[in-house]
Design a protein around this motif. Structure first.
Motif, mmCIF file in Angstrom:
data_model
loop_
_atom_site.group_PDB
_atom_site.id
_atom_site.type_symbol
_atom_site.label_atom_id
_atom_site.label_comp_id
_atom_site.label_asym_id
_atom_site.label_seq_id
_atom_site.Cartn_x
_atom_site.Cartn_y
_atom_site.Cartn_z
ATOM 1 N N LEU A 169 0.830 -1.205 0.000
ATOM 2 C CA LEU A 169 0.000 0.000 0.000
ATOM 3 C C LEU A 169 0.865 1.255 0.000
ATOM 4 C CD1 LEU A 169 -3.046 0.629 0.079
ATOM 5 C CD2 LEU A 169 -2.870 0.731 2.563
ATOM 6 N N ALA A 170 2.032 1.168 0.640
ATOM 7 C CA ALA A 170 2.953 2.307 0.680
ATOM 8 C C ALA A 170 3.774 2.443 -0.592
ATOM 9 C CB ALA A 170 3.895 2.170 1.877
ATOM 10 N N GLY A 171 3.596 1.501 -1.537
ATOM 11 C CA GLY A 171 4.296 1.587 -2.806
ATOM 12 C C GLY A 171 5.631 0.895 -2.841
ATOM 13 N N ALA A 172 5.892 -0.025 -1.858
ATOM 14 C CA ALA A 172 7.202 -0.681 -1.803
ATOM 15 C C ALA A 172 7.399 -1.707 -2.915
ATOM 16 C CB ALA A 172 7.391 -1.357 -0.441
ATOM 17 N N GLY A 173 6.324 -2.288 -3.409
ATOM 18 C CA GLY A 173 6.469 -3.303 -4.448
ATOM 19 C C GLY A 173 5.204 -4.113 -4.640
ATOM 20 N N LEU A 174 5.361 -5.230 -5.337
ATOM 21 C CA LEU A 174 4.268 -6.162 -5.598
ATOM 22 C C LEU A 174 4.212 -7.190 -4.478
ATOM 23 C CD1 LEU A 174 5.260 -6.737 -9.303
ATOM 24 C CD2 LEU A 174 3.141 -5.611 -8.626
ATOM 25 N N ALA A 175 3.015 -7.489 -3.993
ATOM 26 C CA ALA A 175 2.864 -8.456 -2.907
ATOM 27 C C ALA A 175 1.858 -9.526 -3.304
ATOM 28 C CB ALA A 175 2.405 -7.763 -1.629
ATOM 29 N N CYS A 176 2.206 -10.771 -3.006
ATOM 30 C CA CYS A 176 1.299 -11.890 -3.227
ATOM 31 C C CYS A 176 0.516 -12.094 -1.928
ATOM 32 C CB CYS A 176 2.095 -13.142 -3.596
ATOM 33 S SG CYS A 176 1.058 -14.522 -4.082
ATOM 34 N N LEU A 177 -0.796 -11.840 -1.982
ATOM 35 C CA LEU A 177 -1.611 -11.838 -0.771
ATOM 36 C C LEU A 177 -2.846 -12.714 -0.916
ATOM 37 C CD1 LEU A 177 -1.671 -7.966 -0.212
ATOM 38 C CD2 LEU A 177 -0.337 -9.619 1.117
ATOM 39 N N PRO A 178 -3.374 -13.207 0.205
ATOM 40 C CA PRO A 178 -4.687 -13.854 0.146
ATOM 41 C C PRO A 178 -5.701 -12.866 -0.424
ATOM 42 C CG PRO A 178 -3.656 -14.242 2.278
ATOM 43 C CD PRO A 178 -2.813 -13.225 1.574
ATOM 44 N N ARG A 179 -6.591 -13.341 -1.294
ATOM 45 C CA ARG A 179 -7.575 -12.449 -1.888
ATOM 46 C C ARG A 179 -8.409 -11.754 -0.820
ATOM 47 N NH1 ARG A 179 -8.974 -13.435 -7.348
ATOM 48 N NH2 ARG A 179 -10.296 -11.606 -7.032
ATOM 49 N N TYR A 180 -8.610 -12.434 0.291
ATOM 50 C CA TYR A 180 -9.434 -11.871 1.350
ATOM 51 C C TYR A 180 -8.805 -10.619 1.944
ATOM 52 C CZ TYR A 180 -13.079 -11.985 4.886
ATOM 53 O OH TYR A 180 -14.171 -11.681 5.651
ATOM 54 N N ILE A 181 -7.467 -10.537 1.893
ATOM 55 C CA ILE A 181 -6.775 -9.327 2.349
ATOM 56 C C ILE A 181 -6.706 -8.312 1.218
ATOM 57 C CG2 ILE A 181 -4.589 -8.348 3.127
ATOM 58 C CD1 ILE A 181 -4.012 -10.876 4.631
ATOM 59 N N GLY A 182 -6.173 -8.741 0.066
ATOM 60 C CA GLY A 182 -5.944 -7.820 -1.041
ATOM 61 C C GLY A 182 -7.198 -7.156 -1.552
ATOM 62 N N ASP A 183 -8.274 -7.938 -1.741
ATOM 63 C CA ASP A 183 -9.513 -7.382 -2.278
ATOM 64 C C ASP A 183 -10.217 -6.469 -1.283
ATOM 65 O OD1 ASP A 183 -8.898 -8.936 -4.425
ATOM 66 O OD2 ASP A 183 -10.639 -10.245 -4.313
ATOM 67 N N ASN A 184 -9.892 -6.595 -0.003
ATOM 68 C CA ASN A 184 -10.554 -5.802 1.024
ATOM 69 C C ASN A 184 -9.647 -4.734 1.627
ATOM 70 O OD1 ASN A 184 -13.293 -7.122 1.302
ATOM 71 N ND2 ASN A 184 -11.978 -8.898 1.572
ATOM 72 N N THR A 185 -8.548 -4.439 0.942
ATOM 73 C CA THR A 185 -7.655 -3.370 1.376
ATOM 74 C C THR A 185 -7.739 -2.223 0.378
ATOM 75 O OG1 THR A 185 -6.133 -4.942 2.435
ATOM 76 C CG2 THR A 185 -5.275 -2.744 1.942
ATOM 77 N N ALA A 186 -8.403 -1.146 0.790
ATOM 78 C CA ALA A 186 -8.574 -0.001 -0.101
ATOM 79 C C ALA A 186 -7.213 0.550 -0.516
ATOM 80 C CB ALA A 186 -9.386 1.081 0.600
ATOM 81 N N GLY A 187 -7.048 0.788 -1.809
ATOM 82 C CA GLY A 187 -5.798 1.327 -2.316
ATOM 83 C C GLY A 187 -4.916 0.301 -2.982
ATOM 84 N N LEU A 188 -5.278 -0.986 -2.883
ATOM 85 C CA LEU A 188 -4.524 -2.039 -3.570
ATOM 86 C C LEU A 188 -5.322 -2.526 -4.778
ATOM 87 C CD1 LEU A 188 -2.988 -4.319 -0.784
ATOM 88 C CD2 LEU A 188 -1.833 -2.603 -2.193
ATOM 89 N N GLY A 189 -4.623 -2.768 -5.867
ATOM 90 C CA GLY A 189 -5.263 -3.304 -7.063
ATOM 91 C C GLY A 189 -4.687 -4.659 -7.414
ATOM 92 N N LEU A 190 -5.511 -5.508 -7.992
ATOM 93 C CA LEU A 190 -5.102 -6.860 -8.365
ATOM 94 C C LEU A 190 -4.445 -6.849 -9.737
ATOM 95 C CD1 LEU A 190 -5.222 -9.931 -7.749
ATOM 96 C CD2 LEU A 190 -7.443 -9.961 -8.888
ATOM 97 N N VAL A 191 -3.240 -7.375 -9.813
ATOM 98 C CA VAL A 191 -2.495 -7.457 -11.063
ATOM 99 C C VAL A 191 -2.760 -8.811 -11.709
ATOM 100 C CG1 VAL A 191 -0.203 -7.393 -12.108
ATOM 101 C CG2 VAL A 191 -0.707 -5.950 -10.131
ATOM 102 N N LYS A 192 -3.280 -8.799 -12.919
ATOM 103 C CA LYS A 192 -3.553 -10.058 -13.601
ATOM 104 C C LYS A 192 -2.240 -10.718 -14.015
ATOM 105 C CE LYS A 192 -7.103 -10.803 -16.067
ATOM 106 N NZ LYS A 192 -8.132 -10.848 -17.132
ATOM 107 N N THR A 193 -2.167 -12.020 -13.820
ATOM 108 C CA THR A 193 -0.957 -12.773 -14.156
ATOM 109 C C THR A 193 -1.309 -13.910 -15.124
ATOM 110 O OG1 THR A 193 -1.268 -14.249 -12.268
ATOM 111 C CG2 THR A 193 0.062 -12.280 -11.910
#
Length: 306
Positions: A228-252
């Motif tokens: 969220l602070a812009g440090a890099g790409l993070a692999c996260l559980p969807r339950y965290i990533g999708d529910n954290t405002a300011g993060l977007g899902l990168v299609k792979t």
């Protein structure tokens, strides 16, 4: 010999120092030291060698360790059998799971549990290491792999999907990810490499082999905040990533391995009323949340920068 000293001895043997054992037992270092000294006096032999900053088992300690562990297991089994059946659906139930699973999933379900059983107290143990159910470190444990420990009754409750996330600020500073070039020029936030059972860690090593790893941490929440602070790409559980405002899902192009949710209870406490009651509500609550946990249930968000 005071057999209550046994748990202090085993804690030091497991954690390697008085201070670490004290933290685990939720007591003070001098208390642990006194109990170890008393146990050695009762046996009439030294079972630990004092080293700078740590303790190591002597030959005598190694010789009796396995038997001490068996005594502890039987003692805990007696305590669980007696106290569990007498207390009914009241008392303390210790629940172990990954930190993020406790915070994002189990904590809310505990509100339902408290309403249904006001005489029950849940202790949520959010930790990266796996609690030993046979030693009574937890009554119920949730993991993302099957339990290999004997005498554990386990049940699969669903799956956990993962995604690759980044903040718009990070993507605006970096060119589109080149999947064929192993994410060269990009920064990765990952779990520690010592945790080789983590499925997404192996996936990142394969798809982002040319990226630089800027942060490793056992905490999924810390990974999310770093992304969220812009440090890099993070692999996260969807339950965290999708529910954290300011993060977007990168299609792979290569899907991230999903994980399974397993609930485990030691066979000796599975019929204890309070454990049964807690397990029922926790399992039902996780199933209700399965639409936010399972890999295929949430729409993917396109990040135009990739």
């Amino acid at each position: 010999m005071n057999w209550d000293d046994l748990r202090f001895v085993l804690a030091v043997a497991k954690h390697g120092s008085l201070s670490a054992a004290a933290r685990y037992l939720r007591t003070t270092q001098p208390t642990v030291g006194r109990r170890i000294a008393a146990f050695e006096a009762g046996l009439g032999t030294q079972i630990f060698r004092r080293l700078p900053g740590s303790l190591a088992l002597t030959e005598s300690g190694v010789a009796i360790l396995e038997r001490l562990e068996r005594i502890e297991t039987e003692t805990l089994a007696i305590e669980r059998t007696v106290s569990g059946r007498d207390a009914g659906a009241e008392g303390v139930v210790r629940v172990s799971a990954a930190e993020w699973f406790c915070a994002r999933v189990l904590a809310a379900i505990c509100a339902e549990l408290s309403e249904a059983h006001p005489g029950m107290t849940i202790e949520l143990l959010g930790e990266s290491r796996r609690a030993n159910l046979a030693r009574g470190e937890a009554d119920i444990a949730f993991r993302f792999v099957r339990f290999e420990q004997g005498e554990v009754v386990q049940r699969r409750l669903g799956g956990v999907g993962f995604g690759l996330y980044a903040a718009p600020a990070y993507l605006s500073r970096h060119r589109a990810a080149d999947f064929g070039a192993g994410f060269k020029g990009h920064a990765i936030i990952a779990m520690r490499s010592e945790l080789d059972a983590i499925a997404d860690l192996a996936w990142l090593g394969e798809i982002a082999y040319a990226a630089s790893t800027v942060l490793r941490t056992d905490s999924r929440e810390a990974q999310a905040h770093a992304a969220l602070a812009g440090a890099g790409l993070a692999c996260l559980p969807r339950y965290i990533g999708d529910n954290t405002a300011g993060l977007g899902l990168v299609k792979t192009p290569v899907p991230i391995p999903a994980r399974e949710i397993w609930m485990g209870i030691h066979a000796e406490v599975r019929d204890t009323p309070r454990v049964q009651a807690a397990a029922q509500i926790l399992a039902a609550g996780i199933r209700k949340k399965s639409r936010g946990l399972d890999p295929g249930d949430r729409p993917q968000t396109k990040m135009h920068k990739t």
